[in-house]
Structure formats: structure tokens, C-alpha cells
Write a protein that holds these residues in place. Structure first.
Motif, PDB file in Angstrom:
ATOM      1  N   TYR A 413       0.823  -1.206   0.000  1.00 38.61           N
ATOM      2  CA  TYR A 413       0.000   0.000   0.000  1.00 38.61           C
ATOM      3  C   TYR A 413       0.860   1.261   0.000  1.00 38.61           C
ATOM      4  CZ  TYR A 413      -3.330  -3.551   1.305  1.00 38.61           C
ATOM      5  OH  TYR A 413      -4.086  -4.687   1.313  1.00 38.61           O
ATOM      6  N   SER A 414       0.265   2.314  -0.602  1.00 39.93           N
ATOM      7  CA  SER A 414       0.927   3.612  -0.694  1.00 39.93           C
ATOM      8  C   SER A 414      -0.078   4.701  -0.343  1.00 39.93           C
ATOM      9  CB  SER A 414       1.456   3.829  -2.120  1.00 39.93           C
ATOM     10  OG  SER A 414       0.360   3.895  -3.039  1.00 39.93           O
ATOM     11  N   ASN A 415       0.336   5.945  -0.501  1.00 38.99           N
ATOM     12  CA  ASN A 415      -0.553   7.067  -0.210  1.00 38.99           C
ATOM     13  C   ASN A 415      -1.817   7.033  -1.072  1.00 38.99           C
ATOM     14  OD1 ASN A 415       1.185   7.968   1.680  1.00 38.99           O
ATOM     15  ND2 ASN A 415       2.045   9.640   0.461  1.00 38.99           N
ATOM     16  N   GLU A 416      -1.699   6.490  -2.262  1.00 37.07           N
ATOM     17  CA  GLU A 416      -2.871   6.432  -3.140  1.00 37.07           C
ATOM     18  C   GLU A 416      -3.974   5.591  -2.502  1.00 37.07           C
ATOM     19  OE1 GLU A 416      -4.200   4.526  -7.422  1.00 37.07           O
ATOM     20  OE2 GLU A 416      -2.063   4.782  -6.951  1.00 37.07           O
ATOM     21  N   GLU A 417      -3.602   4.415  -1.970  1.00 37.17           N
ATOM     22  CA  GLU A 417      -4.595   3.580  -1.309  1.00 37.17           C
ATOM     23  C   GLU A 417      -5.127   4.246  -0.041  1.00 37.17           C
ATOM     24  OE1 GLU A 417      -2.614   1.133  -4.155  1.00 37.17           O
ATOM     25  OE2 GLU A 417      -1.770   2.349  -2.549  1.00 37.17           O
TER      26      GLU A 417
END
Length: 875
Positions: A413-417
Motif C-alpha cells: 500500500y501507498s498514499n494512493e490507497e
């Protein structure tokens, strides 16, 4: 739509009811936001609302809504089933109507907001459609992509300047490069050591609810804000933050800033949506149907649906949702999916930072690998999850919960998720909070009803054992799976296991045996529930020992009854066990222990309800103890006032029946006595002290002992009563008047009995002859305790063989049923039927007649004394 390529579609049908308009708005909003078309969501929702209203309200038919995604924008079609109701075409030149009208504004809005719109007819339907084009925006990607025409490349100045600003652990500016000085007009020496927040014009980034101070503490962050320049202007910037540490372990945050219209330089690309040309498959991305319709109407169902959809939305292995307490200091686990077990349900973790605490609850957080930060998300400890993203649920700025998803692989996971999940959390936060408040209200109402019923039950008994049983029965299974009550007799006594109850009656004996082997909990007066681990640990040890012993002895596959009982008991106590003190009158009188089976936790609302119950139960238990002590003392004193026994008198049968009115009374105001005076002479007495209870019993004791003493001193009957009268009057204000029948009896050689009696204000004794006639055996004289000078006399009565002398108190003659009273005549009638009966049979028949005369229990003391001279045996 010309040559535009359709990349995805979503369709839904809405029934012709009023609520369908709101449901259609939500459907379009969810669909477009799931596609990443946030720029046109608001216009699309407004137009859809108007067109669906026309279909389901004005046309009165179902509305079919179709959303089509293209590379350039979105097309929305709304169809009704009433083609006869025509609408003006765009080229007809007809008036669309006034904007102030309550209806008919749908086409006017289409003309104003849509890039294109139109109406199409089929034999069964009418389609109104509109096209919304995406606004042009700079394009930026973080990886290689296709070649683009020069005209499509993002616009920048002659030179792209990237301001690099480093912030130390205190939030102060530690580094400020030349591009930063150029962009914002502040030289490096002018800003060094100052707080970055002094220069930031911070509008909250949509969907994050995160401030700049919080953003600087995150490991990674991207978003927009403004920088105040030296000339006073605010320059919009797009920022990318990365938190790092130096070789000494000192943390700092590196901020890369570009002018907002150059954000493509830093901005992470939005993940391309998956193409789907199938009209049947609307659920390619679960976020499109995040909650679904209809939404669950109960809190648990809503929370469980939420975690399941959140897990699917981010293709996760697990998801969880925690709700915050009212003071936002703790989070309570309320729903999970994909975790190894539900053992954490209703468990609580603190919100603020620290070991074992939920430090990231107030802002979005992405953990790429939990093995690097063990304990960062306590719920996931020992679950095998590696990467996790958590976001807060907030309502009007107040933390109401936390939603998270996790995966077994690291780096998922990243900031987008995080932003996608945060948007989902923002969308459901209000619904969750409303459902939670509704549940709390129902719990409070149920709690009030429960406490009212409990108070009534506890107030209805003063028996200690029954109070203990009620305490346990009210908690199991309503509040807990099992319950144990410990009592403390006094300050020097150890707690004693007084009562054990389990919802499965087969486990009560095993549970009692287990608790008897471990030390009781400490009698701490501190209010509230505290965890008691001893039962769970003892159960675990017993189960382990039993299993090991079975293996050592090569036990067969079928377990013995004893083994099954031990294992079942261990499971019964394997969950959370809490202890609540029973405090009454500033003293700990016991402990109420509540337990759950394996892996279960108590809800805080249940513990609060149990605490309220424990306060009421403690007072009821202490009242029962005080009542029992008082009754024991009272009954002991009362027993001391009763004659030790009836003497055996030759040729005379004597039977006494005594009933004291009032619960717990063994002696009241009525009394009797039969005692030897000297050789061949016996005294007998039956009396009635005014009133009942302890005060009357005190005069009873005075009269009975005085009669024996004076008679044995040789005083005749009148003298005995006169001296007793003086003793009663000497009591002063405590004195009570007394009716008394006193007599002396001499058995005669011819088989008869000579009696000398004095009847001082008492119901007259009745003589029953062998022929069935009944007559008074004495005359009435003044009662005792009223007059100072009494002149009493005695009367002689001879009882022939077969005669009966019956003496009673007024509780017999004054027995009432409504306005009827048994009276002297009624008593005489009953006695006349007793010819030939023994003294015991006569007394029993009189009592039975008195009891049958009225249905209500007797309200006055009763004493019955029967004496009979038996007939000589026939030869």
C-alpha cells in the motif's frame, strides 16, 4: 458519442418511489469517484437528480441509469418507461421554463452544465442523456509512459524549480535551497530555525483532514497547500514529504515543493482504472458499490459490511474497524474480516502514541512492513499481516473510529490507497456514528429496564441465599457467560466462594471446583471492573496437565467424562474475567466475578451496566445480612421467652398450640405457661399483652417469669396477679395492659381435677361436658396494667372425667372475614363438636376452624390451651 471509446460502464434501475432519487445520486457519485472523475462528480449528481426525479416522480415509472466512461469524460443516460410524455428537443427553440419553478428544470440544467445532451425515443422508453467532458489538467507520471504530442505535455516556466526544505524533529527549518529562496523570496538565513508552520497557508487537503504538523510526522505524504512569500502573496504549491533519519538516528522531514500547476513533476500518478466493457459487470472495483443497497439497518451488520468492502476495495487479506470511546482516548474492536480469530472483539487499545497503543488513529497511515515497527497496529500482532493502511473516521472533526486494511505481503500500500480508503471512511463515518448512537440509545433503554427489574427483584427479598442467587441469575446470560459471587463475613475474614452459575448447568460443578482451587481475588474497594487472569491461567494449566497425562498413559481416543469436564471448564474460563467489588456502607462485603468463554471480551457498556448492578446488589446483600443477623438475635431472644416444655400431669391431658403474628416472630404479645408449683399442684396461665412485636414480647417475659416466681412463693392466685399488676405499672411509659387467665390445678384421687382460676380481662375459659354442653368456667374481672388497686378473687371449677377446659386468646375469638367475626358463640359451637376427643384433637380442631373462617393470614397472635380429664378405662 462519435468515435469516443467506452472504457467502462455501470447501470442500475430505481423503482418509482421517492427514496430512489437519493439512491440514484449516490450510485452516480460512487461510480464516478470510483473511476477517478472527481472533477465532474458534482455536476453529474445534480443532473442525475433532476432527471431521475422526472422519471420516478413526475412520469411515475422506474428509472434506468447508465454511466459510460470514456477517455475524455463521462456520459450519463436516464431512461423512463413513459415515452408518450415528450420533452422539448435542444433544437426546438421551445421555452424550458423558469428556473424558479419547482419542476421542469432538468433540461434547463442539462443545457447549462453539460457539454452535450439530448433525448432519444424507443417504443417503450425515453432516454435523456448528457455528456460531461473532463477539464484539461497537467499530466504527470512516475514511470515511463507512451509518447505524447508536445501540446499535451505539462506547462512549466523556462526552468522548473524544485524547492527543497528540510524540517528537523521540532518542526523548524534546517535547510532552504536556492530554488526555495527564488520561489518564495525568503533567503535561507531569514528562515533558518523558524517553524515551517509560520510560512504555510494550510487549506486542508480534501479527503485527509490532516494538518501540516501531522503531515510532517508521516513517513510519506503528498498534497497541496500554500507558502506565504516575502511580498505577502501566497504561492500555491504541490508538496511531497519524505521522513528520514541521519546516521545518529535523528529524524527530519524533506519537503519537495513545486508551483501547483507544475505538480506533475512530483505527483504520483493515479492508478488507471481497469477497463470493462461488460454492461453486466458493475462491480469491477468494489468501491463502486462500497456499502451496497440496501444498507444494513443494524450497527454490527453495517460495520461487518464495511470491513468486507474495504478489504475487497484494496484487494487486501484482512480488514478491521474500531470505534472510539466518547472521550476519544480508546478504540474498541467492533468488526474484523480475514484475521485468524475474533479474539479481539470488544478489546480496547489506547489511541495516543506509545508501546501497544494505536498511535496512528487520528490521521491516515501507511505501514509498508509491520515487522519494522512491531506493535504499531496492536490488533495485527501475531496475525501474519505485513503491510497495512489505516484511516480515521471523523464526524465534524471528532474522531469516531478507525478503518484499516492489511495484507500478508509487505509494501502493498501507498498514499494512493490511503486516500481511496480515507474517501470511503469519510463517506460512511456519519452513517456509522448515527448507527452507533442509535445502538447506544437502545442499550441505555435496555439498561434502564434491566436495572429497574433488578432493583425490584433485589428489593423483594431479605434472604441472603436468595439474594446471592438473584445476583447470579440476573448476570447470566444477560451480561456474562458465567458468574461467581464471593462474600466477606467481616474485615478479618477471607473472601468465600458463595455462589457459582454458568449458562450451561453441566459446567457449574467443574467451574466451582476450579475456582475453589485458586486464591480468591483481592477485595479492593476501587470502583469499576478490573481484569482477573487467575481463572483463565488455572484452566489452561488444568487442561494442559490433563492432556499431557492422557498422552503419557496412551489414553484411547474417546476421552473420559472427567477429562471432558476439565477441558470444557478450561474453555469456559478462557476468555476475559473481570471482578467488581461489592461495596456497601463503605465496606467491601464481597466481589462479583463475571467471565466469558475463550477469546471473548466484555463491551464497555456491559461493564458499566454490571457496575451499576453490583452497587444495587451489594446494598441488597448487606441488607439481607443485617436482616438475618437481626432475625437471629430476635428469634434467640424470643425462644428464651417460651416455656421449656409442658409438665406431665397425672390423669390430665394438656395440649398447647401457639401462633405468633408477623414475619420472623416466634413469640408475640400472647403467651402461655404450665408449670409445677409444689407437690401435686400445678399452675397454668394464658395471656395477651397489648400489641405485638418485641415490646409486647418484653412484657410477656416479665409476666411469665413473675407468675412462676410468685406462685412458688406460696401466694394464692389473686395475690399473684395483684403483684404482677404492680410490676407492670412500675414500667411507667413502657408498660402495656395485659389480659390474663391464671389458674392452679390439683388432680384428685377420684379421677377429677380441681381448678382455681382468676380471669383478669381475658376471654372466659369454656368448659365442655360429656353431654356436649359448653359453658363459661369463670367470671370476668379487671385486666392488669391499668388500675393501681385491684381486688381480684378466684373461682373453683371441677373437671369431671371426660370434661374439657378450653382457654384461648382474643386472636381466636376475634378472627374476622370481612364484617363477620368468629366470636365467643362461634368458638362455643366449634367446641361443642369436640365431645370424646383428646386434648390434642380438641386444640387441632379449634385451630382448623379458626384458619378456615377467613382466607387471609391471621393478623393477631393466637394461643390455644386445652386441658382434659380422661375417662377411666372400662373394664
Amino acid at each position: 458519442m462519435g468515435s469516443a471509446v467506452i472504457t467502462a460502464r455501470a447501470a442500475a434501475t430505481f423503482e418509482p418511489v421517492g427514496r430512489s432519487v437519493a439512491t440514484a445520486r449516490a450510485f452516480v457519485r460512487d461510480t464516478l469517484q470510483g473511476w477517478g472523475y472527481n472533477d465532474v462528480v458534482d455536476d453529474a449528481v445534480v443532473l442525475t437528480s433532476e432527471l431521475v426525479t422526472n422519471a420516478v416522480i413526475h412520469a411515475g415509472t422506474a428509472a434506468d441509469v447508465l454511466c459510460l466512461r470514456t477517455e475524455d469524460g463521462v456520459r450519463v443516460e436516464v431512461a423512463d418507461h413513459y415515452p408518450e410524455r415528450e420533452v422539448p428537443l435542444q433544437s426546438s427553440g421551445l421555452d424550458f421554463g423558469s428556473p424558479d419553478r419547482e419542476n421542469g428544470r432538468g433540461l434547463l440544467l442539462c443545457a447549462a452544465l453539460a457539454a452535450r445532451w439530448g433525448v432519444e425515443y424507443t417504443p417503450t422508453r425515453k432516454h435523456v442523456w448528457f455528456q460531461l467532458d473532463l477539464p484539461e489538467r497537467p499530466v504527470g507520471i512516475r514511470s515511463a509512459g507512451p509518447l505524447l504530442p508536445t501540446a499535451l505535455l505539462p506547462v512549466t516556466d523556462q526552468r522548473v524549480r524544485v524547492a527543497v526544505v528540510q524540517i528537523d524533529h521540532s518542526g523548524s527549518i534546517a535547510a532552504w535551497n536556492d530554488d526555495a529562496a527564488f520561489l518564495f523570496g525568503h533567503a535561507a538565513d531569514q528562515v533558518a530555525g523558524k517553524q515551517l508552520t509560520d510560512f504555510v497557508a494550510w487549506p486542508h487537503t480534501p479527503g485527509t483532514s490532516t494538518g501540516i504538523a501531522d503531515a510532517l510526522q508521516l513517513s510519506r505524504w503528498e498534497g497541496s497547500y500554500g507558502i506565504r512569500c516575502a511580498d505577502g502573496r501566497v504561492t500555491p504549491v504541490y508538496a511531497s514529504h519524505l521522513r528520514v533519519r541521519d546516521t545518529d538516528g535523528e529524524p527530519s522531514t524533506v519537503c519537495l515543493l513545486v508551483r501547483d500547476y507544475e505538480r506533475a513533476v512530483l505527483q504520483s500518478p493515479v492508478r488507471a482504472p481497469v477497463s470493462d466493457s461488460s454492461s453486466e459487470n458493475r462491480a469491477t472495483d468494489p468501491f463502486e458499490v462500497f456499502i451496497g443497497s440496501p444498507a444494513p439497518d443494524d450497527l454490527d451488520g453495517l460495520l461487518q459490511r464495511t470491513v468486507e468492502r474495504a478489504r475487497d476495495m484494496l484487494d487486501a487479506d484482512a480488514a478491521f474497524l474500531l470505534l472510539a470511546t466518547d472521550d476519544e482516548t480508546e478504540l474498541e474492536v467492533r468488526a474484523t474480516t480475514g484475521l485468524p480469530s475474533a479474539r479481539q472483539r470488544f478489546a480496547r487499545v489506547p489511541v495516543e502514541a506509545g508501546t501497544g497503543r494505536y498511535g496512528s488513529a487520528r490521521m491516515p497511515a501507511v505501514h509498508e512492513d509491520l515487522t519494522a515497527v512491531p506493535g504499531a497496529v496492536p490488533l495485527l500482532t501475531d496475525t501474519g499481516m505485513r503491510s497495512v493502511v489505516t484511516v480515521p473516521l471523523k464526524v465534524e472533526g471528532r474522531l469516531t473510529g478507525s478503518l484499516g486494511v492489511a495484507a500478508e505481503a509487505p509494501g502493498r500500500y501507498s498514499n494512493e490507497e490511503a486516500l481511496r480508503l480515507q474517501f470511503a471512511a469519510d463517506r460512511i463515518a456519519l452513517a456509522v456514528e448515527s448507527a452507533r448512537l442509535g445502538e447506544l440509545e437502545r442499550l441505555r433503554r435496555g439498561s434502564l429496564s434491566f436495572l429497574v427489574e433488578a432493583s425490584d427483584l433485589l428489593a423483594g427479598t431479605l434472604d441472603r441465599d436468595q439474594t446471592l442467587a438473584l445476583m447470579a441469575q440476573m448476570t447470566v446470560p444477560t451480561l456474562a457467560t458465567w458468574c461467581a459471587v464471593y462474600t466477606i463475613a467481616d474485615q478479618s475474614s477471607d473472601p468465600y466462594l458463595s455462589y457459582v452459575l454458568h449458562e450451561d448447568e453441566d459446567l457449574i460443578d467443574g467451574l466451582k471446583a476450579l475456582l475453589s482451587k485458586i486464591a480468591p481475588p483481592d477485595p479492593v474497594p476501587t470502583p469499576g471492573a478490573r481484569i482477573w487472569a487467575a481463572p483463565s491461567e488455572a484452566g489452561h494449566r488444568a487442561a494442559l496437565s490433563t492432556s499431557t497425562r492422557s498422552l503419557d498413559h496412551d489414553a484411547p481416543l474417546s476421552m473420559s467424562t472427567a477429562t471432558r469436564t476439565i477441558l470444557a471448564t478450561a474453555q469456559a474460563v478462557g476468555g476475559e474475567t473481570v471482578v467488581l467489588p461489592l461495596v456497601a456502607r463503605n465496606r467491601v462485603i464481597g466481589m462479583l466475578t463475571l467471565g466469558k468463554p475463550s477469546d471473548d471480551h466484555f463491551r464497555q457498556e456491559i461493564l458499566e451496566l454490571a457496575e451499576d448492578l453490583s452497587r444495587r446488589a451489594a446494598l441488597a446483600l448487606d441488607n439481607a445480612r443485617l436482616y438475618s443477623e437481626r432475625m437471629a438475635i430476635s428469634q434467640s431472644l424470643q425462644r428464651s421467652l417460651l416455656p421449656p416444655g409442658l409438665p406431665d400431669i397425672e390423669n390430665v391431658e394438656i395440649e398447647v398450640i401457639y401462633r405468633a403474628a408477623g414475619e420472623g416472630n416466634e413469640v408475640g404479645g400472647d403467651f402461655y405457661d404450665v408449670f409445677p408449683i409444689h407437690d401435686g399442684a400445678y399452675g397454668f396461665a394464658i395471656g395477651d399483652v397489648c400489641g405485638t412485636g418485641p415490646e409486647a414480647a418484653a412484657v410477656t417475659g416479665l409476666a411469665r417469669h413473675a407468675l412462676r416466681l410468685l406462685a412458688r412463693e406460696g401466694f394464692p392466685g389473686p395475690a399473684v396477679l395483684e403483684r404482677l399488676n404492680a410490676a407492670i405499672l412500675d414500667e411507667g411509659a413502657r408498660s402495656r395492659f395485659l389480659t390474663l387467665l391464671y389458674g392452679e390445678l390439683w388432680p384428685q384421687e377420684d379421677g377429677s381435677a380441681l381448678l382455681k382460676v382468676v380471669c383478669a380481662g381475658h376471654p372466659l375459659p369454656l368448659r365442655l361436658r360429656q353431654d356436649g354442653t359448653v359453658e363459661p368456667a369463670a367470671e370476668p374481672q379487671p385486666l392488669l396494667g391499668v388500675l393501681d388497686d385491684l381486688e381480684l378473687y378466684e373461682q373453683e371449677v371441677t373437671l369431671d372425667p371426660g370434661d374439657v377446659l378450653l382457654c384461648v386468646t382474643d386472636g381466636v375469638t376475634e378472627r374476622r372475614e370481612g364484617t363477620r367475626m368468629l366470636g365467643d358463640d362461634g368458638l362455643a359451637n366449634v367446641l361443642s363438636t369436640c365431645t370424646g376427643l383428646t386434648a390434642g384433637a380438641v386444640a387441632a380442631r379449634i385451630l382448623r376452624a379458626v384458619e378456615r373462617f377467613a382466607a387471609e393470614p391471621a393478623s393477631d397472635d393466637m394461643a390455644i390451651l386445652a386441658m382434659r380429664v380422661p375417662e377411666p378405662p372400662r373394664i
